[in-house]
Structure formats: structure tokens, C-alpha cells
Write an enzyme that holds these catalytic residues in place. Structure first.
Site, PDB file in Angstrom:
ATOM      1  N   GLY A  19      -2.378  52.078  35.049  1.00 60.10           N
ATOM      2  CA  GLY A  19      -3.085  52.908  36.017  1.00 60.10           C
ATOM      3  C   GLY A  19      -3.467  52.205  37.304  1.00 60.10           C
ATOM      4  O   GLY A  19      -2.709  51.408  37.867  1.00 60.10           O
ATOM      5  N   GLY A  21      -5.687  49.850  37.951  1.00 56.57           N
ATOM      6  CA  GLY A  21      -5.780  48.397  37.886  1.00 56.57           C
ATOM      7  C   GLY A  21      -4.429  47.723  38.025  1.00 56.57           C
ATOM      8  O   GLY A  21      -4.288  46.705  38.719  1.00 56.57           O
ATOM      9  N   SER A 144     -16.383  56.512  40.512  1.00 56.79           N
ATOM     10  CA  SER A 144     -15.715  57.805  40.433  1.00 56.79           C
ATOM     11  C   SER A 144     -16.496  58.804  41.268  1.00 56.79           C
ATOM     12  O   SER A 144     -17.695  58.623  41.511  1.00 56.79           O
ATOM     13  CB  SER A 144     -15.663  58.282  38.976  1.00 56.79           C
ATOM     14  N   TYR A 157     -18.997  59.793  30.419  1.00 55.33           N
ATOM     15  CA  TYR A 157     -18.339  59.144  31.553  1.00 55.33           C
ATOM     16  C   TYR A 157     -19.142  59.339  32.830  1.00 55.33           C
ATOM     17  O   TYR A 157     -19.376  58.394  33.596  1.00 55.33           O
ATOM     18  CB  TYR A 157     -16.933  59.720  31.707  1.00 55.33           C
TER      19      TYR A 157
END
Length: 336
Positions: A19, A21, A144, A157
Site C-alpha cells: 500500500g 508505505g 486519515s 479506526y
């Protein structure tokens, strides 16, 4: 505050196996940075380092679980051991569970907090002594848009990302008060087409999806590389993230209404998936080292990100918009 050019930096990227990273590590290395990549999966890290070395880049990997402070500290120590210093710390690692609050166990909720919030805290604690020793540097925390606006089915999350925002705000002021020239940035992506949606633990009975549109992972990587050279407080990635941020500030209840209307249904696909299906909640998914997820057909470009990294064009667009608005007003007056 002056940050080094990327081709002179030593960068540690936590959560680099897939992803955001992974593409971030590749882009830093292509630009000439020396990189240390870490995650839970040795095989994925080896393939990443091989890819970087394949095009002439310099990279080392270190296997670590961000839930354990000693292992996170070892990432920073390994970086200094191999390359002599640490200039930029990029923390990406995160997991997700898709479920209503009453279907989430206390242990599962805590596990998300331990990885997605405490992992970021441990990263900063591990990196700061080395950055202070250098006398400058950057802490880049990938948060996020859910750090600004929580979403249903993702309470753990969202809670973790809200916690990340509070943590780095406090830390930033402390560093400013002590006059440390260390840039602290929160990168807040919108929905990104990564394997996050494939690999999360789901209790929805179906494969989860983000609320479209999606953005390409490279858009986030480009933002991270930009703030690694340009001290920035917050960087919202994706047009939708910026729009949602504004609407949330103006009317949280309006966002509630929009989420009630479409936000829950749009996070559910029609593809059945059980909570026993392979996921990375406790262990990495074997061999899944992709950058992109399964929703490439929903990816759109982000105009605001392109403008943000091109200030002259940004001001030109603003000036053009104002000029058009002025002309429209004049025409309206004449017709009236």
C-alpha cells in the site's frame, strides 16, 4: 525550519510492506534517499528491498511489530546503525476492523488502538532522540480524514486516528516551545485504493469498501515526499478529504445526514466474506505485497493535490476563478 533535500535524507518508513508505505519507500529511494523499511512480514520487506536495489537505490529492512515499543525503537536504532543518522520518520502502519460497535469485542477495539494509535506514539518516541541529535528533521504521521470525521463501521479506526491528531498536536507545540527545528506533519488521506480494504477484518458479512471515490496510493506518496522537504502542519490528500473537512467544520449534523443516507450502504459490497476469511488483523496476509487494491475502477485524480504542490498554479487558479466571478457579476448587472 530547513529540511534536507530528499536525495540527502535517511528515511525510516514504518508499515512499508504494501500500500501507501510501499509506494512511499519506492519513491523516496527513486529520489536518492537511503531508506529503512519495516513491517511484520519479512518476505514482503525482502521483496521491497530487492526492488529498490534493483534500480540502484539503497535500502535495508527490519522486521517489527508496532505494538511493541522495544521493536519500534529498534527500527530507529537500526536506521542510525546502518546509515549513521535519521532525518525523516514516516509512520504508516495501520489495521482495520469493519463492524458495528456492538459486534466489536473490547479486545479487538483495544488491538486497533494499540496498533493505529500507540504504534504512532511509539514511533515518535523512538525517532525523536535521533532527530534531536541531528538538530533537525521530520516526523510524518499518516493519519486519515477519519481523524477529522469518524465513519460508521470503523469506530475503532476512527477513534485511533482522532487520538493520533491529539497526540501530534500536543507534541508539535512542545517541540516548538523548546525551539527544536523538527517538522511534525499529519497526512490525512481520503479513501485510497490499497489492500487495506481487502485485508481488514470484517464482520459485515460482505467484503468492505471505502466510500468512493478512491485515490491512487501514489498521490499520498507524493504528499509525503513533499512534506519531507517542506515543513507542513496538515496535508489532506484527495479533493474529497478537503471538502469533507470543510463541511464537517460547518455542519457536523449535515455530515451525519449524508452518512445515514449513503455512508453505510456504500461501505458494503455484494461479495460475501466471513470474519474467518484471511485478514491482517493479527498476522500479515501471506505474500500480499501489492501497492494497489481491488478498486482501481473507482480511482479519480485529485486536482487540489496537484495545485497544492504547485503554488504558482494554485494562485493562478484562484485568480482565474475570481476574475471569472467578477466578469459574471458584471454581466449580471448589465442584464439587470
Amino acid at each position: 525550519m530547513q529540511l534536507k533535500p530528499i536525495n540527502q535524507q535517511v528515511v525510516s518508513i514504518v508499515g512499508a510492506s504494501s500500500g501507501i508505505g510501499r509506494i512511499t519507500a519506492l519513491e523516496f529511494a527513486r529520489r536518492g534517499a537511503k531508506v529503512v523499511v519495516s513491517a511484520r512480514s519479512e518476505s514482503k520487506l525482502k521483496s521491497l528491498v530487492d526492488e529498490i536495489r534493483g534500480f540502484g537505490g539503497e535500502a535495508t529492512f527490519y522486521v517489527a511489530d508496532v505494538e511493541v515499543f522495544e521493536q519500534v525503537k529498534a527500527i530507529a536504532d537500526k536506521t542510525v546503525e546502518v546509515y549513521g543518522r535519521l532525518d525523516t520518520w514516516v509512520h504508516v502502519a495501520a489495521i482495520g476492523i469493519f463492524a458495528t460497535v456492538d459486534k466489536t469485542t473490547p479486545e479487538e477495539f483495544k488491538h486497533v488502538i494499540d496498533v493505529d494509535l500507540m504504534g504512532q506514539v511509539y514511533g515518535a518516541m523512538a525517532a525523536l532522540p535521533h532527530l534531536k541529535r541531528e538538530g533537525r528533521g521530520a516526523l510524518i504521521h499518516v493519519s486519515s480524514m477519519e481523524g477529522r470525521r469518524a465513519l460508521p463501521y470503523q469506530s475503532a479506526y476512527s477513534a485511533a486516528k482522532h487520538g493520533v491528531e491529539g497526540f501530534i498536536e500536543a507534541m508539535r507545540v512542545e517541540l516548538q516551545y523548546e525551539k527544536w527545528p523538527i517538522s511534525v506533519t499529519s497526512v490525512k488521506p481520503a479513501v485510497i485504493n490499497t489492500p487495506f480494504w481487502n485485508n481488514g477484518l470484517t464482520k459485515l458479512g460482505v467484503k468492505p469498501t471505502g466510500i468512493p471515490p478512491y485515490y491512487d496510493p501514489k498521490v499520498v506518496a507524493d504528499a509525503i515526499l513533499y512534506v519531507a522537504e517542506h515543513p507542513t502542519r496538515d496535508y489532506l490528500v484527495g479533493d474529497v478529504a478537503k471538502i469533507l473537512d470543510v463541511v464537517q467544520r460547518l455542519s457536523p449534523s449535515l455530515v451525519d445526514s449524508l452518512l445515514l443516507l449513503v455512508g453505510l450502504d456504500l461501505q458494503r459490497t455484494s461479495e460475501p466474506k466471513s470474519e474467518d476469511a484471511p485478514n491482517n488483523f493479527y498476522q500479515p496476509v501471506a505474500e500480499d505485497d501489492r501497492v494497489n487494491g481491488d478498486y482501481g475502477n473507482l480511482v479519480v485524480p485529485s486536482v487540489s493535490d496537484w495545485l497544492e504542490k504547485n503554488p504558482l498554479l494554485q494562485w493562478g487558479a484562484i485568480a482565474g476563478t475570481l476574475a471569472l466571478a467578477f466578469l459574471a457579476v458584471q454581466v449580471f448587472k448589465k442584464e439587470a
